[in-house]
Design a protein around this motif. Structure first.
Motif, PDB file in Angstrom:
ATOM      1  N   LYS A  63      30.854  46.114  49.020  1.00  0.00           N
ATOM      2  CA  LYS A  63      29.405  45.878  49.033  1.00  0.00           C
ATOM      3  C   LYS A  63      29.077  44.531  48.394  1.00  0.00           C
ATOM      4  N   ALA A  64      29.742  44.200  47.292  1.00  0.00           N
ATOM      5  CA  ALA A  64      29.474  42.945  46.582  1.00  0.00           C
ATOM      6  C   ALA A  64      30.163  41.753  47.242  1.00  0.00           C
ATOM      7  N   GLY A  65      31.111  42.014  48.139  1.00  0.00           N
ATOM      8  CA  GLY A  65      31.823  40.933  48.807  1.00  0.00           C
ATOM      9  C   GLY A  65      32.760  40.169  47.898  1.00  0.00           C
ATOM     10  N   HIS A  66      33.302  40.863  46.877  1.00  0.00           N
ATOM     11  CA  HIS A  66      34.217  40.200  45.940  1.00  0.00           C
ATOM     12  C   HIS A  66      35.425  39.601  46.662  1.00  0.00           C
ATOM     13  N   VAL A  67      35.971  40.341  47.614  1.00  0.00           N
ATOM     14  CA  VAL A  67      37.077  39.862  48.443  1.00  0.00           C
ATOM     15  C   VAL A  67      36.851  40.395  49.859  1.00  0.00           C
ATOM     16  N   PRO A  68      37.343  39.689  50.865  1.00  0.00           N
ATOM     17  CA  PRO A  68      37.201  40.201  52.235  1.00  0.00           C
ATOM     18  C   PRO A  68      37.971  41.522  52.414  1.00  0.00           C
ATOM     19  N   ALA A  69      37.409  42.424  53.184  1.00  0.00           N
ATOM     20  CA  ALA A  69      38.049  43.720  53.428  1.00  0.00           C
ATOM     21  C   ALA A  69      39.447  43.548  54.005  1.00  0.00           C
ATOM     22  N   SER A  70      39.639  42.524  54.832  1.00  0.00           N
ATOM     23  CA  SER A  70      40.951  42.319  55.464  1.00  0.00           C
ATOM     24  C   SER A  70      42.041  42.005  54.440  1.00  0.00           C
ATOM     25  N   PHE A  71      41.660  41.471  53.266  1.00  0.00           N
ATOM     26  CA  PHE A  71      42.643  41.166  52.226  1.00  0.00           C
ATOM     27  C   PHE A  71      43.186  42.434  51.571  1.00  0.00           C
ATOM     28  N   LEU A  72      42.499  43.549  51.742  1.00  0.00           N
ATOM     29  CA  LEU A  72      42.850  44.794  51.056  1.00  0.00           C
ATOM     30  C   LEU A  72      43.660  45.752  51.925  1.00  0.00           C
ATOM     31  N   ARG A  73      43.929  45.373  53.139  1.00  0.00           N
ATOM     32  CA  ARG A  73      44.582  46.282  54.087  1.00  0.00           C
ATOM     33  C   ARG A  73      46.091  46.111  54.079  1.00  0.00           C
ATOM     34  N   HIS A  74      46.763  47.243  54.293  1.00  0.00           N
ATOM     35  CA  HIS A  74      48.225  47.236  54.433  1.00  0.00           C
ATOM     36  C   HIS A  74      48.573  47.959  55.726  1.00  0.00           C
ATOM     37  N   TRP A  75      49.297  47.272  56.576  1.00  0.00           N
ATOM     38  CA  TRP A  75      49.676  47.812  57.878  1.00  0.00           C
ATOM     39  C   TRP A  75      51.174  48.070  57.903  1.00  0.00           C
ATOM     40  N   GLU A  76      51.567  49.111  58.584  1.00  0.00           N
ATOM     41  CA  GLU A  76      52.975  49.355  58.908  1.00  0.00           C
ATOM     42  C   GLU A  76      53.029  49.459  60.415  1.00  0.00           C
ATOM     43  N   GLY A  77      53.507  48.370  61.025  1.00  0.00           N
ATOM     44  CA  GLY A  77      53.449  48.284  62.485  1.00  0.00           C
ATOM     45  C   GLY A  77      51.994  48.286  62.913  1.00  0.00           C
ATOM     46  N   PRO A  78      51.642  49.094  63.901  1.00  0.00           N
ATOM     47  CA  PRO A  78      50.253  49.118  64.369  1.00  0.00           C
ATOM     48  C   PRO A  78      49.347  50.047  63.552  1.00  0.00           C
ATOM     49  N   TYR A  79      49.875  50.658  62.499  1.00  0.00           N
ATOM     50  CA  TYR A  79      49.130  51.675  61.760  1.00  0.00           C
ATOM     51  C   TYR A  79      48.597  51.150  60.431  1.00  0.00           C
ATOM     52  N   LEU A  80      47.304  51.317  60.235  1.00  0.00           N
ATOM     53  CA  LEU A  80      46.695  50.996  58.944  1.00  0.00           C
ATOM     54  C   LEU A  80      47.029  52.150  58.003  1.00  0.00           C
ATOM     55  N   VAL A  81      47.796  51.868  56.947  1.00  0.00           N
ATOM     56  CA  VAL A  81      48.212  52.936  56.032  1.00  0.00           C
ATOM     57  C   VAL A  81      47.442  52.919  54.722  1.00  0.00           C
ATOM     58  N   GLN A  82      46.793  51.812  54.417  1.00  0.00           N
ATOM     59  CA  GLN A  82      45.999  51.742  53.194  1.00  0.00           C
ATOM     60  C   GLN A  82      44.980  50.627  53.342  1.00  0.00           C
ATOM     61  N   ASN A  83      43.721  50.903  52.985  1.00  0.00           N
ATOM     62  CA  ASN A  83      42.684  49.872  53.085  1.00  0.00           C
ATOM     63  C   ASN A  83      42.148  49.470  51.721  1.00  0.00           C
ATOM     64  N   ASN A  84      42.893  49.817  50.666  1.00  0.00           N
ATOM     65  CA  ASN A  84      42.442  49.511  49.302  1.00  0.00           C
ATOM     66  C   ASN A  84      43.590  49.010  48.431  1.00  0.00           C
ATOM     67  N   ARG A  85      44.451  48.190  48.990  1.00  0.00           N
ATOM     68  CA  ARG A  85      45.619  47.703  48.263  1.00  0.00           C
ATOM     69  C   ARG A  85      45.383  46.277  47.773  1.00  0.00           C
ATOM     70  N   TRP A  86      45.869  46.004  46.573  1.00  0.00           N
ATOM     71  CA  TRP A  86      45.792  44.660  45.995  1.00  0.00           C
ATOM     72  C   TRP A  86      47.048  44.421  45.176  1.00  0.00           C
ATOM     73  N   SER A  87      47.495  43.191  45.130  1.00  0.00           N
ATOM     74  CA  SER A  87      48.669  42.836  44.331  1.00  0.00           C
ATOM     75  C   SER A  87      48.239  42.054  43.104  1.00  0.00           C
ATOM     76  N   ILE A  88      48.894  42.346  42.009  1.00  0.00           N
ATOM     77  CA  ILE A  88      48.695  41.641  40.738  1.00  0.00           C
ATOM     78  C   ILE A  88      50.014  40.941  40.446  1.00  0.00           C
ATOM     79  N   GLN A  89      49.955  39.640  40.222  1.00  0.00           N
ATOM     80  CA  GLN A  89      51.191  38.938  39.880  1.00  0.00           C
ATOM     81  C   GLN A  89      50.917  37.830  38.882  1.00  0.00           C
ATOM     82  N   GLY A  90      51.897  37.592  38.040  1.00  0.00           N
ATOM     83  CA  GLY A  90      51.755  36.534  37.050  1.00  0.00           C
ATOM     84  C   GLY A  90      52.934  36.519  36.096  1.00  0.00           C
ATOM     85  N   ASN A  91      52.913  35.554  35.189  1.00  0.00           N
ATOM     86  CA  ASN A  91      53.926  35.488  34.136  1.00  0.00           C
ATOM     87  C   ASN A  91      53.216  35.319  32.798  1.00  0.00           C
TER      88      ASN A  91
END
Length: 147
Positions: A63-91
């Protein structure tokens, strides 16, 4: 009907090397629960940690548009398996992450929730919502009102 007041979470700072599974990291307006460490490379403070996580406040983020919805999706082949995934990385050379301190329940609350789950799950055809509501009531909380 018992209810429990909601309070703002207690926040703390953690370096990338201190993050743990289950931590809820605040980033880009999201609350991301760390589910799985997917990579740890390098040495010393240059070691890079990458976590796969689940966005817990997805509706608010979209709703707030913090990140595009497409950035949160995880696909396995043609199947959307998760629409709320995000990666955290750093050192550890990067700024520390803002992390929610977990809300701890008492042993009696835990036991009440356990018995509620056993009771609800044992009912023929019990759905997940029934089990969740039983747990919430056992903890003295109410589920949200239907819109």
């Amino acid at each position: 009907m018992p209810t429990q007041a909601t309070t703002a979470p207690t926040l703390t700072k953690k370096k990338s090397s201190q993050l743990e599974r289950g931590d809820i990291v605040h980033t880009h307006g999201m609350r991301v629960r760390l589910d799985r460490l997917i990579s740890r490379t390098g040495e010393s403070e240059c070691q890079v940690f990458a976590w796969q996580g689940t966005v817990l406040n997805l509706d608010e983020v979209l709703k707030a548009g913090h990140v595009p919805a497409s950035f949160l999706r995880h696909w396995e082949g043609p199947y959307l398996v998760q629409n709320n995934r995000w990666s955290i990385q750093g050192n550890d050379l990067a700024p520390a992450w803002t992390v929610e301190e977990p809300v701890r329940i008492t042993e009696s609350q835990y036991n009440a929730a356990w018995h509620a789950v056993e009771g609800a799950a044992g009912e023929e055809g019990a759905d997940p919502a029934t089990v969740l509501h039983a747990v919430l009531w056992a903890l003295g909380m109410a589920p949200p009102r239907a819109a």
